[in-house]
Design a protein around this motif. Structure first.
Motif, PDB file in Angstrom:
ATOM      1  N   GLN A  28       0.837  -1.203   0.000  1.00 31.57           N
ATOM      2  CA  GLN A  28       0.000   0.000   0.000  1.00 31.57           C
ATOM      3  C   GLN A  28       0.875   1.258   0.000  1.00 31.57           C
ATOM      4  OE1 GLN A  28      -3.645   0.065   0.959  1.00 31.57           O
ATOM      5  NE2 GLN A  28      -3.750   2.281   0.914  1.00 31.57           N
ATOM      6  N   VAL A  29       1.857   1.257   0.897  1.00 34.40           N
ATOM      7  CA  VAL A  29       2.751   2.414   0.994  1.00 34.40           C
ATOM      8  C   VAL A  29       3.494   2.623  -0.323  1.00 34.40           C
ATOM      9  CG1 VAL A  29       4.838   3.247   2.124  1.00 34.40           C
ATOM     10  CG2 VAL A  29       3.004   2.231   3.481  1.00 34.40           C
ATOM     11  N   LEU A  30       3.979   1.526  -0.902  1.00 40.43           N
ATOM     12  CA  LEU A  30       4.732   1.637  -2.154  1.00 40.43           C
ATOM     13  C   LEU A  30       3.835   2.132  -3.287  1.00 40.43           C
ATOM     14  CD1 LEU A  30       6.870  -1.632  -1.895  1.00 40.43           C
ATOM     15  CD2 LEU A  30       7.676   0.701  -1.621  1.00 40.43           C
ATOM     16  N   CYS A  31       2.595   1.626  -3.333  1.00 38.82           N
ATOM     17  CA  CYS A  31       1.655   2.080  -4.372  1.00 38.82           C
ATOM     18  C   CYS A  31       1.377   3.568  -4.214  1.00 38.82           C
ATOM     19  CB  CYS A  31       0.340   1.306  -4.295  1.00 38.82           C
ATOM     20  SG  CYS A  31       0.464  -0.382  -4.880  1.00 38.82           S
ATOM     21  N   GLU A  32       1.163   3.987  -2.967  1.00 37.46           N
ATOM     22  CA  GLU A  32       0.882   5.400  -2.721  1.00 37.46           C
ATOM     23  C   GLU A  32       2.047   6.264  -3.155  1.00 37.46           C
ATOM     24  OE1 GLU A  32      -0.038   5.520   1.404  1.00 37.46           O
ATOM     25  OE2 GLU A  32      -2.067   4.738   1.114  1.00 37.46           O
ATOM     26  N   ASP A  33       3.237   5.711  -3.015  1.00 37.83           N
ATOM     27  CA  ASP A  33       4.402   6.486  -3.406  1.00 37.83           C
ATOM     28  C   ASP A  33       4.573   6.529  -4.928  1.00 37.83           C
ATOM     29  OD1 ASP A  33       6.955   7.818  -2.554  1.00 37.83           O
ATOM     30  OD2 ASP A  33       7.674   6.291  -3.941  1.00 37.83           O
ATOM     31  N   ALA A  34       4.260   5.398  -5.558  1.00 38.34           N
ATOM     32  CA  ALA A  34       4.473   5.322  -7.010  1.00 38.34           C
ATOM     33  C   ALA A  34       3.417   6.134  -7.767  1.00 38.34           C
ATOM     34  CB  ALA A  34       4.444   3.865  -7.468  1.00 38.34           C
ATOM     35  N   ALA A  35       2.202   6.191  -7.200  1.00 35.85           N
ATOM     36  CA  ALA A  35       1.101   6.830  -7.928  1.00 35.85           C
ATOM     37  C   ALA A  35       1.420   8.249  -8.408  1.00 35.85           C
ATOM     38  CB  ALA A  35      -0.167   6.800  -7.088  1.00 35.85           C
ATOM     39  N   PRO A  36       1.897   9.139  -7.513  1.00 36.78           N
ATOM     40  CA  PRO A  36       2.185  10.504  -8.009  1.00 36.78           C
ATOM     41  C   PRO A  36       3.295  10.528  -9.059  1.00 36.78           C
ATOM     42  CG  PRO A  36       2.819  10.259  -5.689  1.00 36.78           C
ATOM     43  CD  PRO A  36       2.071   9.029  -6.062  1.00 36.78           C
ATOM     44  N   LYS A  37       4.268   9.634  -8.926  1.00 34.03           N
ATOM     45  CA  LYS A  37       5.342   9.591  -9.929  1.00 34.03           C
ATOM     46  C   LYS A  37       4.787   9.191 -11.292  1.00 34.03           C
ATOM     47  CE  LYS A  37       8.913   8.068  -6.688  1.00 34.03           C
ATOM     48  NZ  LYS A  37       9.969   7.069  -6.488  1.00 34.03           N
ATOM     49  N   LEU A  38       3.828   8.253 -11.263  1.00 36.00           N
ATOM     50  CA  LEU A  38       3.209   7.825 -12.514  1.00 36.00           C
ATOM     51  C   LEU A  38       2.377   8.964 -13.090  1.00 36.00           C
ATOM     52  CD1 LEU A  38       2.124   4.287 -11.297  1.00 36.00           C
ATOM     53  CD2 LEU A  38       3.785   4.705 -13.102  1.00 36.00           C
ATOM     54  N   GLU A  39       1.673   9.637 -12.194  1.00 38.20           N
ATOM     55  CA  GLU A  39       0.803  10.718 -12.621  1.00 38.20           C
ATOM     56  C   GLU A  39       1.602  11.821 -13.300  1.00 38.20           C
ATOM     57  OE1 GLU A  39      -3.150  12.875 -10.843  1.00 38.20           O
ATOM     58  OE2 GLU A  39      -1.793  11.791  -9.516  1.00 38.20           O
ATOM     59  N   LEU A  40       2.748  12.085 -12.709  1.00 38.59           N
ATOM     60  CA  LEU A  40       3.632  13.117 -13.235  1.00 38.59           C
ATOM     61  C   LEU A  40       3.960  12.843 -14.700  1.00 38.59           C
ATOM     62  CD1 LEU A  40       4.900  15.448 -11.609  1.00 38.59           C
ATOM     63  CD2 LEU A  40       7.021  14.141 -11.574  1.00 38.59           C
ATOM     64  N   ARG A  41       4.101  11.566 -15.021  1.00 36.81           N
ATOM     65  CA  ARG A  41       4.477  11.192 -16.388  1.00 36.81           C
ATOM     66  C   ARG A  41       3.249  10.899 -17.241  1.00 36.81           C
ATOM     67  NH1 ARG A  41       8.398   9.457 -12.975  1.00 36.81           N
ATOM     68  NH2 ARG A  41      10.564   9.467 -13.700  1.00 36.81           N
ATOM     69  N   GLY A  42       2.075  10.980 -16.621  1.00 39.32           N
ATOM     70  CA  GLY A  42       0.846  10.715 -17.371  1.00 39.32           C
ATOM     71  C   GLY A  42       0.700   9.275 -17.796  1.00 39.32           C
ATOM     72  N   VAL A  43       1.277   8.358 -16.994  1.00 32.20           N
ATOM     73  CA  VAL A  43       1.196   6.944 -17.362  1.00 32.20           C
ATOM     74  C   VAL A  43       0.603   6.131 -16.222  1.00 32.20           C
ATOM     75  CG1 VAL A  43       3.196   7.071 -18.893  1.00 32.20           C
ATOM     76  CG2 VAL A  43       3.511   6.420 -16.507  1.00 32.20           C
TER      77      VAL A  43
END
Lengths: 211, 553
Positions: B303-318
């Protein structure tokens, strides 16, 4: 509003499994909306009865781009997959269980009913064994002789007996031809109760509850 | 992988006694206190390629001939070198290092590079991370030196030639400016804090490196032996001396090679390194203070890792099409939980549902024997997420429905496996068994098959179920090349009352397939079958064989 979210279908006798499946597929094809059809079955049943054949399914009126087949290893997994699939709004889910193993218990069928009610989807539970069940109706299916000139085969045809009906009297028998082109049943001969006839689906007890 | 960005941090690992350490670890060291060395046959003579600490202390050196070594030390235990085994050991260490960063570069025969840019704060700072790695590898029986610097070249040099491998004063000041070095108790829910702000440009963008590298011998520049010899012929011994002479004096190949390495070490020229495994576009990493054992704890971490990855993915629009949750065991073994989805995903809730299903399956077989000490979430494959224009409500609803279906497909595939959740496919083939197939519902359809309409007369030409392989039957035919009158299948004799056919389907001559004559028949009970006779009547001496190929519903 799907008033009758769960129906049970079984062969009237051993050897009529193909007809029971055909009847289920026909119902599913006539009901299928944009959400399409999920068909969850046990691996054992698939190998026993032959594997689903897309060319024939398309002729039968099943839209291939809206069909998802789940070949589960075990009975529990097929059931679980059906429950998951019922979460798709207005989907039709065929849950096909093989002849081996006990019939579904009341609790399991209640779960299916619950999942279907929750997202307005419908479940067709296909199983040979007839146990206690939360289903609205149970249909017992046999093949019917072709409705065609001698030496020709007509459209798929069934004798469907309504052996359980929570919404009214049961025991009616219908002889039906499947019009795959228009995706509807046509009733051929009438034996028994007229009031619940399935002509064009208008007096279809299954549909009548679907407000 | 370009290692040249301004804030890059590289950790170089040097395992000077890899080959002898490996032998000792695997219990192949001499039982008593005899020194150990490895040798190989070089140009007809046996030469030492590795010496353990004891042999070193007795004056044995690399590249010494085995005969000389034996003369100095008659008790020497000499083992033939096994370069493949050494390479495997190095790769195993590299794999273990991936719990600190996904970017690990092999530097054979006895080195590794770790790109630790943005990672140290997870481990309490660079020095703590360096110590952690050294301590662990020591405990595993490896002699190891490690150093951190702004370029791979400089880190390599410090690891091998610096007296102390701690940061030089100048570097430490720089680190302080960057706000590192503070022991960073991990705040829950935060994994990789955003990068610290880059330091104010330092004079000459690497002056500190130049100062710290200056006293080191020129060999610290990773020079090929002939290049080093070439430079030494000029009387130049240290990197400092090399930086002070005019470049124009070095046009020969050896000189150019040295200058390139110098520029790379100083960070003037980027260096391209290839990581052991292609690094994920986005990853999130976390190390635990206490090892974790249970599926529930793993879920919390996911959960923590997903929460962390989500904004990084969003930043790239992927979103992620394929993700891997890598769990690093305390015992050095990793477990990988892969998930695959049908459309790019970055919604934490949806991702968590998939991981939950996955763990339901794996559950008891997590094999967390000694627990996991770190976990990493990698976005293995990503694809752009198209932001839908919110135009029509009905379209919205349809899209939501499609979204829901693809979510269900993901959950089903995650638990049952992609090969069990299928969509139909039609092929342009004559043979019925090849005219259709199934593909994983996760993938995209390669080309849209034309929608097949049911026939106008609603009469089925093809069965809804097909037997593969077709089932052999015994047939009584009225006339040899006519339809069957009755047939026996599954120990039941069936009387044919109607039949249509034959429909002739030619076999593929390249596959030596025979022609088939298909009949659609109905028995007394109204059951309908798809039968065929294999081979034409009179085509061969043998009686043609009959099969049930499918059932009409």
């Amino acid at each position: 509003m799907a008033g009758a979210p769960l129906h049970e279908i079984g062969p009237a006798a051993t050897g009529y499994e193909a007809s029971a499946l055909g009847f289920s597929l026909a119902l599913a094809a006539s009901w299928a909306g944009p959400a399409g059809i999920f068909w969850a079955g046990e691996e054992a049943a698939f190998s026993e009865e032959g594997a689903p054949y897309p060319v024939g399914l398309a002729q039968y009126g099943v839209a291939l781009d809206k069909l998802i087949v789940i070949r589960a290893k075990k009975r529990e997994q097929a059931l679980w997959a059906a429950e998951q699939a019922l979460a798709a709004p207005r989907a039709v889910v065929i849950c096909a269980l093989g002849a081996h193993g006990k019939p579904l218990d009341l609790k399991a069928s209640r779960r299916l009913l619950l999942f279907a009610e929750r997202s307005h989807s419908r479940c067709l539970l296909l199983q040979p064994a007839n146990g206690p069940s939360a289903a609205w109706t149970r249909w017992s299916i046999s093949p019917a002789e072709s409705n065609a000139p001698d030496d020709e085969l007509g459209p798929p045809s069934f004798v469907a007996e309504l052996t359980r009906n929570r919404a009214g009297p049961s025991g009616a028998r219908f002889t039906l031809d499947w019009n795959a082109h228009d995706r509807r049943f046509a009733q051929r001969a009438l034996v028994g109760d007229l009031s619940a006839a399935l002509v064009d689906g208008s007096a279809d007890p299954i549909r009548a509850r679907a407000g | 992988m370009t290692a040249g960005s301004h804030n890059a941090r590289w950790l170089a690992i040097y395992l000077p006694r890899l080959s002898t350490d490996r032998l000792i670890r695997s219990g192949r060291a001499p039982a008593d206190d005899r020194p150990l060395a490895t040798y190989t046959k070089e140009a007809g003579a046996f030469q030492l390629t590795g010496v353990d600490a004891r042999a070193s202390a007795l004056g044995l050196r690399l590249a010494m001939s085995l005969a000389d070594a034996r003369a100095i030390q008659p008790k020497l235990e000499a083992v033939e070198a096994e370069p493949e085994e050494d390479a495997r050991a190095l790769d195993n260490i590299a794999a273990w290092c991936e719990r600190f960063t996904p970017i690990v570069v092999l530097d054979p025969p006895e080195g590794l590079f770790l790109d630790i840019t943005g990672c140290p704060h997870l481990f309490g700072g660079e020095e703590a991370l360096r110590k952690l790695i050294v301590t662990h590898l020591n405990a595993q029986g490896f002699t190891v030196r490690a150093a951190v610097a702004g370029t791979p070249g400089a880190a390599w040099a410090f690891a091998r030639y610096a007296r102390k491998q701690t940061l030089s004063l100048a570097e430490r000041v720089a680190a302080k400016q960057r706000g590192e070095g503070r022991s960073n108790k991990q705040a829950p829910g935060r994994l990789n804090a955003p990068h610290p702000p880059p330091p104010a440009p330092r004079g000459g963008g690497g002056e500190d490196l130049r100062a710290t590298l200056s006293p080191l011998p020129i060999e610290a520049l990773r020079l090929e032996p002939d290049a080093a010899a070439f430079i030494r012929r000029f009387g130049l011994k240290t990197i400092g001396q090399l930086t002070e002479i005019p470049r124009s004096s070095f046009t020969a190949r050896g000189g150019e090679h040295a200058m390139l390495h110098l520029d790379q070490a100083l960070g003037r020229v980027p260096e391209v390194l290839t990581p052991r495994r292609p690094p994920p576009m986005v990853f999130a990493l976390r190390r635990f203070l206490e090892p974790i054992f249970t599926a529930d704890a793993v879920l919390e971490v996911a959960q923590v890792l997903c929460e962390d990855a989500a904004p990084k993915l969003e930043l790239r629009g992927v979103g992620m099409l394929a993700a891997e949750l890598v769990l690093f065991g305390v015992d050095g073994r990793d477990r990988i939980l892969p998930i695959n989805v049908s459309r790019p995903l970055r919604d934490v809730k949806a991702l968590m549902r998939l991981f939950r299903e996955k763990l339901n399956v794996v559950g008891e077989n997590l094999n967390a024997e000694f627990g996991f000490e770190a976990a990493r979430l990698d976005a293995v494959r990503t694809a752009p997420i198209e932001e839908r224009a919110r135009a029509l409500v009905s379209l919205e609803e349809a899209a939501a429905g499609a979204e829901k279906i693809s979510e269900i497909v993901d959950i089903l595939s995650s638990r049952l496996g992609g090969k069990r959740v299928l969509r139909p496919q039609l092929h342009e083939e004559h043979a019925p068994e090849r005219a259709a197939g199934w593909r994983s519902a996760l993938g995209k359809e390669k080309k849209k098959a034309p929608e097949k309409k049911p026939p106008a007369d609603s009469v089925m030409r093809r069965p809804v179920r097909l037997y593969a392989p077709a089932q052999a039957i015994e047939v009584m035919a009225g006339v040899p090349d006519g339809p069957p009158i009755r047939f026996r299948w599954r120990r039941v004799t069936r009387e044919v009352v109607r039949s249509e056919g034959p429909e002739r389907i030619a076999g593929d001559w390249q596959k030596r397939e025979m022609t088939r004559d298909y009949y659609r028949v109905e028995d007394k009970q109204g059951r309908r079958y798809w039968l065929y006779r294999e081979g034409l009547y009179g085509e061969s001496e043998e009686k043609p064989r009959w099969y049930v190929h499918g059932l009409f519903a």
